[in-house]
Design a protein around this motif. Sequence first.
Motif, short mmCIF file in Angstrom:
data_model
loop_
_atom_site.label_atom_id
_atom_site.label_comp_id
_atom_site.label_asym_id
_atom_site.label_seq_id
_atom_site.Cartn_x
_atom_site.Cartn_y
_atom_site.Cartn_z
N PRO A 284 0.82 -1.23 0.00
CA PRO A 284 0.00 0.00 0.00
C PRO A 284 0.84 1.27 0.00
CG PRO A 284 -0.91 -1.60 1.52
CD PRO A 284 0.42 -2.13 1.10
N ASP A 285 1.85 1.33 0.87
CA ASP A 285 2.71 2.52 0.92
C ASP A 285 3.47 2.70 -0.39
OD1 ASP A 285 1.86 3.01 3.48
OD2 ASP A 285 3.59 2.02 4.41
N ALA A 286 3.91 1.57 -0.96
CA ALA A 286 4.66 1.64 -2.21
C ALA A 286 3.79 2.16 -3.35
CB ALA A 286 5.22 0.26 -2.56
N VAL A 287 2.50 1.79 -3.37
CA VAL A 287 1.59 2.28 -4.40
C VAL A 287 1.37 3.78 -4.24
CG1 VAL A 287 -0.79 2.20 -5.26
CG2 VAL A 287 0.41 0.08 -4.74
N VAL A 288 1.16 4.24 -3.03
CA VAL A 288 0.96 5.68 -2.79
C VAL A 288 2.18 6.46 -3.27
CG1 VAL A 288 0.69 7.45 -1.01
CG2 VAL A 288 -0.66 5.33 -0.90
N ARG A 289 3.34 5.91 -3.04
CA ARG A 289 4.58 6.59 -3.44
C ARG A 289 4.76 6.62 -4.97
NH1 ARG A 289 9.58 4.28 -4.65
NH2 ARG A 289 11.34 5.73 -4.53
N SER A 290 4.40 5.52 -5.66
CA SER A 290 4.73 5.40 -7.08
C SER A 290 3.56 5.71 -8.00
CB SER A 290 5.23 3.99 -7.38
OG SER A 290 4.20 3.03 -7.15
N TYR A 291 2.36 5.83 -7.48
CA TYR A 291 1.14 6.01 -8.27
C TYR A 291 1.32 7.07 -9.36
CZ TYR A 291 -3.89 6.60 -9.09
OH TYR A 291 -5.15 6.66 -9.65
N PRO A 292 0.90 6.79 -10.59
CA PRO A 292 0.08 5.67 -11.09
C PRO A 292 0.90 4.47 -11.56
CG PRO A 292 0.39 7.21 -12.88
CD PRO A 292 1.12 7.78 -11.68
N PHE A 293 2.18 4.47 -11.22
CA PHE A 293 3.02 3.36 -11.65
C PHE A 293 3.01 2.24 -10.61
CE2 PHE A 293 4.84 7.32 -13.37
CZ PHE A 293 4.60 7.08 -14.72
N HIS A 294 3.04 1.03 -11.08
CA HIS A 294 3.06 -0.13 -10.20
C HIS A 294 4.42 -0.18 -9.50
CE1 HIS A 294 2.80 -4.28 -8.80
NE2 HIS A 294 1.55 -4.33 -9.21
#
Length: 999
Positions: free
Chosen positions: A356-366
Amino acid sequence: MSATAPTPWWETLRLREEITDASGVASDIQVSLYRVAYGQGTSRPHYASASAYGQVTHPTSQLVELLTQIAIRLAGATKYESAPALTRLDQGMGGGKSHACIGAWHLAKDPEALAQEDVGREVFEQARAALGQELPRDLNKPHVVVLSCDNMVPGATDAEQDGPWAHNLYERFLWRLFDGLDDQEPRYDSFRSHFSSKAKIGEAIASLDRPVLIVIDEVLNYVGDGLEGCGDKQLLAQDMAFLRALTETVSTVPHVSMLVVMINSEKDPTTLQGDGEARRQDLQAYLQRNGQTKPVNENADFTAILRRRLFANSADMAVGRAAQQAAEAFRPVMEQGNWKTRVFGSLSGPWTSRFPDAVVRSYPFHPQLMDLAEREWANLAGFQQVRSTITIFAATVYAQTERAKRGEWVPSLIGPGDLPLSDGTVRDAVIGSGLISDTKTQGNYRSIAQSDIVDLEDNGGAARRLDVSRDGAPWAHSNPRAAERAATFIYLASIVGTRGGSRRGASDPEAKAATVVPDPSYDYAEADAVVRALTNVDDAGLATVEIFEGRGGQPRRYYLSTRQRLPMLLRAMRNSVTDEDRDEAVAQYAREMLTTGPFAKTRFIHADTSHSHRALLVEAEIDEARTTRLIALDPAMYTVGNGTQKATLEAVQAVLGLGPDRIPVAWASSAVFTVASARGRTQARRAAVEYLAIERVLDGPEAEADEDIALEATARRDDELRRLKDSVRRAFQHVLYLAQPDPTVEREVVQRNLEQGTLDGGAVWEALAVAQKAFRPGEFTGTALLHNLRDSDYDRRPLAEIRDSFWDTPRLGLLPGDGTEALRQAIYQAVREGELRIVRQGGEPVVVDALTGINFNAPTYRLAKPEPAPTKAQESEDKGEQGATGASGRAAGSRSSGNSGSASATGSVGGVRARPGTSTDGPTAVEQQVAFTVMKNLISEPDSADKLAQLFRKLFDLLDRGAISYLSSTLQVTMPSEQASEIKELAQSLGIAVSIRDR
């Protein structure tokens, strides 16, 4: 699916205008300090504004620290010495050096505007924390001197930027230092001779009485090959002395900051010429001794930099909520049985444990894509870090946004399988980013992307075809590009070579993870089936994939290899062969293999679709005097069979003087056309595509880089060339020519079919000889000539006209080779044997005792029949006259004997010998031509054998008695092989060609 579907990223994030305006091309990634400092009008970029620069610049810790040190050095009052005066940026290409230099420019030129943006706010806040006091907002109005060395040529100055008198680098520096002052020229003159004096250089800088920022960008361009190429030793010495002195001076003058960009030799692949390397080492030593070396970006900054550069609203709270929703949507799948244990649980990336934290950081990239970029791509020597990353991701986001606008499927998070290689901008960005080590390998992987992944039309490529052909899968709507996504990740994992720890390509869990979607119907078993189909090289899978079975419990790996992949290369090259390329190859080899044989000349009529069939042949001007022509027609336009022949036959008829659209021709009878069959053309075209494909493989970078491919392709090329030549030869199965066997019928174009097909003039001539359209070499004798002459040919027609008739009269057979010589030999033979005479127009005989006596250019020469044999009364009268002549032995009127030695035992008639065995008594017998065709099955009709035997015995008897004067026949018989060999030997002893084939 989750109860509440997440807001799509393309509806949440807003691409910056400069990216949408450029259709995904991030044109300002390679920023230019020179354009910021000196650009005018349209050449001045948008980031020349401090506000625009701040909006697209993420305040990375190292960039903020660098700009803070510069700010403190310029305006830190008594604490300015707490910051270094000289800083060298030595990162490799694409590492953010130019971006940092532009930031320093804006900090000094317009600090108040920059302070309104995130990066400027953090600089001033960090400076206040370090100094314990606020910096003046205008930083005491610094003066900026920019030496953009990659835009400067030693000795070649620009008067506007360098002043009218500048020559060396020091003089260029002085003119810029005093720019804008009323006394610029006097100051310049007072200091210009002191290029190596640290004291004078320091005095010149201090004389401004204000902070000074000096930025020297890409200094190695100037001191390296630049100074080496100028050939001015004095200038070289002055410039190097100035740079040494300047590096030692800036730290002695208050409120002066100097920024120098010079890539470290370990990070710069450039090879300097001559003494350039020594100058690099010399300057590097001064920079290290007098200043600090500092990077401006870290790999961890990639995500933040990307988001700010690509999206105008990346920091909005709505974006954060959308990112959390996307992470929540993936959670049930990632925690599902086999997905958890066999895929995400076996991946080593830290993003899996804090998804979850990684998605918030990289969004919209996986996070899987961001992990690949930050941990692997950024460490590659050729990858230009920030620049290359932004280029790839900008093109990807734009392409996916355009798909969303068209209502096509777009992934919830852009993963490593979602870089759309069907988009030319994305593909070029990936291939040209530095991930691939050299141009040869780039060419290899460009071909692999096209053939194995997805083509530029988005409907071809092995992986894409698997997705398109998928039918009935319950998850097809939520993951319609599953195979393409797995293949794209394998591709990205393969192009970098080794990924560390001797790993090559993608692991099985990684490939499956690249296909994941937040849809429970797409479970692990479905992903496994997709990857298995994709990696099945024996079916429709990836042609270039190499599979490495895991050892010690490790999963199998998939690697797209540029070696030993000839079938894939051929597949790609076949698609590159155009119809024009294919037909040109067929025409080329037809033209090369066309041989004259007994024909005097060959021609190849090349197709030209801008003309009609008839117009092209008319324009070719095939009518040619006294020349037998074998004319091959290009199969691209002219064929016979399968309903294709109408235009061909009408065109041939027209240029042979027949049909409603005929043209006037004089020598149509001696033109013979060879034409391909429609079926043969199809086979030849197919062979041409194969041959051209293998040729292009050999010409490509893959064969050049891989000896195994080159050897295999060379052997294949030789086989394909043989097949091409054979198929082209076999295609020409039809011969067309003008015929008129009987003068009472109209002329017509006859079509003769050759079963095997040929472009050999000798074989075509033999077919014509069988059809009695031509004489074989050596076959045209005096007797043959006599059988082809008619009564109207004697006495009236000039000899030249008789000659021409063998080329312009369809009833007469064609003569081999030059033809004229064969005709001369036949006439001479007939004359010597008393069968013909040469006379002048009035009947006066012409003495012919050599070939040269037969002159076709003599307008009065005619052919004449032999004189009738004298009667007994005439002989008695002649004897009486001979007695009256006395010793001379000749009467005055005996001119017909032109040579006293011409009489012989065979008799002398009209000055030439009579044919042996010819009686001079009584009227000459009239010969008749007998022709018949026999076709009998002697097994089913045994009675016919006796009658045929009688027929052949009669013919033998006539031959034996010499009653047959001329014979032309083709005989086909079936018999045991032993007897066939005997017949062949007897025939060959007579010089008769025999062909034998098995029934």
